[in-house]
Design an enzyme around this catalytic site. Structure first.
Site, PDB file in Angstrom:
ATOM      1  N   GLY A   1      -3.530  45.231  33.238  1.00 44.98           N
ATOM      2  CA  GLY A   1      -3.420  45.732  34.607  1.00 44.98           C
ATOM      3  C   GLY A   1      -4.064  47.096  34.767  1.00 44.98           C
ATOM      4  CD  GLN A   2      -4.753  49.193  40.092  1.00 48.77           C
ATOM      5  OE1 GLN A   2      -5.468  50.120  40.444  1.00 48.77           O
ATOM      6  NE2 GLN A   2      -3.825  48.681  40.887  1.00 48.77           N
ATOM      7  CG  LEU A   3      -0.266  52.158  35.679  1.00 43.20           C
ATOM      8  CD1 LEU A   3       1.231  51.969  35.886  1.00 43.20           C
ATOM      9  CD2 LEU A   3      -0.610  53.653  35.629  1.00 43.20           C
TER      10      LEU A   3
ATOM     11  CB  THR B   1       2.197  44.379  41.113  1.00 43.53           C
ATOM     12  OG1 THR B   1       1.008  43.598  40.916  1.00 43.53           O
ATOM     13  CG2 THR B   1       2.553  45.110  39.822  1.00 43.53           C
TER      14      THR B   1
ATOM     15  CB  THR C   1       7.427  50.470  42.566  1.00 50.20           C
ATOM     16  OG1 THR C   1       6.880  50.489  43.890  1.00 50.20           O
ATOM     17  CG2 THR C   1       8.666  49.596  42.589  1.00 50.20           C
TER      18      THR C   1
ATOM     19  CE1 TYR D   1       6.671  45.050  42.397  1.00 48.51           C
ATOM     20  CE2 TYR D   1       6.742  46.570  44.263  1.00 48.51           C
ATOM     21  CZ  TYR D   1       6.370  46.287  42.959  1.00 48.51           C
ATOM     22  OH  TYR D   1       5.723  47.239  42.213  1.00 48.51           O
TER      23      TYR D   1
ATOM     24  CD1 TRP E   1       1.388  53.655  48.700  1.00 51.98           C
ATOM     25  CD2 TRP E   1      -0.143  54.896  49.758  1.00 51.98           C
ATOM     26  NE1 TRP E   1       1.732  53.683  50.024  1.00 51.98           N
ATOM     27  CE2 TRP E   1       0.807  54.436  50.708  1.00 51.98           C
ATOM     28  CE3 TRP E   1      -1.174  55.718  50.197  1.00 51.98           C
ATOM     29  CZ2 TRP E   1       0.731  54.735  52.062  1.00 51.98           C
ATOM     30  CZ3 TRP E   1      -1.259  56.016  51.540  1.00 51.98           C
ATOM     31  CH2 TRP E   1      -0.326  55.533  52.471  1.00 51.98           C
TER      32      TRP E   1
END
Length: 287
Positions: free
Chosen positions: A10-12, A63, A102, A126, A151
């Site tokens: 994923g992004q992280l 997510t 989150t 979520y 974000w």
């Protein structure tokens, strides 16, 4: 230090992969979802034993806010049950667990930036699944840090910045929500902050902390989109619209600004303004 990173696709997780080479003194072990389902306790225990990890960084998460409403079982399996499995196994192996969460644990009705001590009130599947995952981590893991972000954007995966850049090249104008306000988080900055914290932790101690991390400054999605077009030198016009203009299944908090003062003060972090970090990301990736 042996560091195990889950959700590395994923992004992280991808940012941890990218920055790992700058820390040759540490051993990193990366596990994507395909390589390790964090809800499978036996496999997680085996992986931690093989890595002999001192630190576990959980970037794995379900997510999609809209898909969570349609498939709550999948959301809870990863966001709640998987977090609990990691907490139990980290405790058994004597590892510090750093767990990403989150702003969706809040309802977005606050008139002020959210602090870690503010009461939670998640609006949908979520948010509830992430909150219950947080609770398991804090209750089960002997040593843990929960870091809430929101974000999130990066060079990797799908995110708002990359979508705006793509559409900005394809269209003359875009409608973007102007009545939802928050704090963008450049994933590279968040990961660099965790690396800085890891350089200061005492693994003989047991931690039990919840932090908020966001780049400095506040904006609406509309403001964010305008800045994206500006930094990328795209002529696409951005038009402000209300949130109700878009059909969404999962509820979104109207206000999601996070107060990052605690993590800055406790770990001596210097956090960039979101506009500065956006310029860095667009310059590195698209120019």
């Amino acid at each position: 230090m042996n560091i195990m990173v889950t959700g590395s696709g994923g992004q992280l997780g991808s940012e941890f992969r990218a920055l790992a080479c700058a820390y040759p003194q540490w051993n990193f072990f990366f596990f994507s979802h395909n390589a390790l389902d964090i809800s499978e306790e036996e496999r997680v225990d085996e992986a931690m034993r093989e890595c002999r990890c001192n630190v576990v960084i959980n970037c794995a998460a379900f997510t999609s806010v809209d898909r969570a409403e349609a498939d709550p079982e999948a959301s809870f399996r990863v966001n709640r049950d998987g977090a609990g499995v990691l907490a139990r196994c980290a405790g058994e192996h004597g590892a510090l667990l750093i767990h990403f969460s989150t702003y969706y644990v809040f309802d977005g009705l606050s008139p002020m930036p959210y602090r870690e001590s503010d009461p939670v009130s998640p609006l949908g599947v979520y948010g509830i699944s992430k909150w219950e995952g947080e609770e398991l981590v804090r209750r089960i893991a002997p040593s843990c840090m929960v870091i809430r972000v929101g974000w999130l954007y990066s060079r990797f995966g799908e995110n708002f910045v990359k979508t705006m850049l793509r559409l900005g090249r394809e269209r003359d104008s875009l409608d973007v929500v102007a009545d939802r306000v928050g704090s963008p988080v450049y994933a590279t900055d968040a990961v660099a902050a965790v690396m800085e914290i890891l350089g200061k932790v005492d693994l003989k101690r047991c931690y039990s902390s919840t932090y908020h991390y966001a780049n400095e400054g506040v904006c609406s999605w509309y403001d964010f989109a305008v800045s994206i077009m500006k930094t990328a030198n795209l002529p696409c016009r951005v038009l402000p619209v209300e949130n109700t203009s878009f059909a969404l299944n999962g509820p979104r908090p109207w206000y999601s600004v996070l107060d990052s003062n605690a993590i800055k003060k406790e770990w001596g972090l210097d956090i960039s303004h979101w506009e500065k970090s956006l310029a860095v990301m667009t310059g590195n990736t698209f120019h």
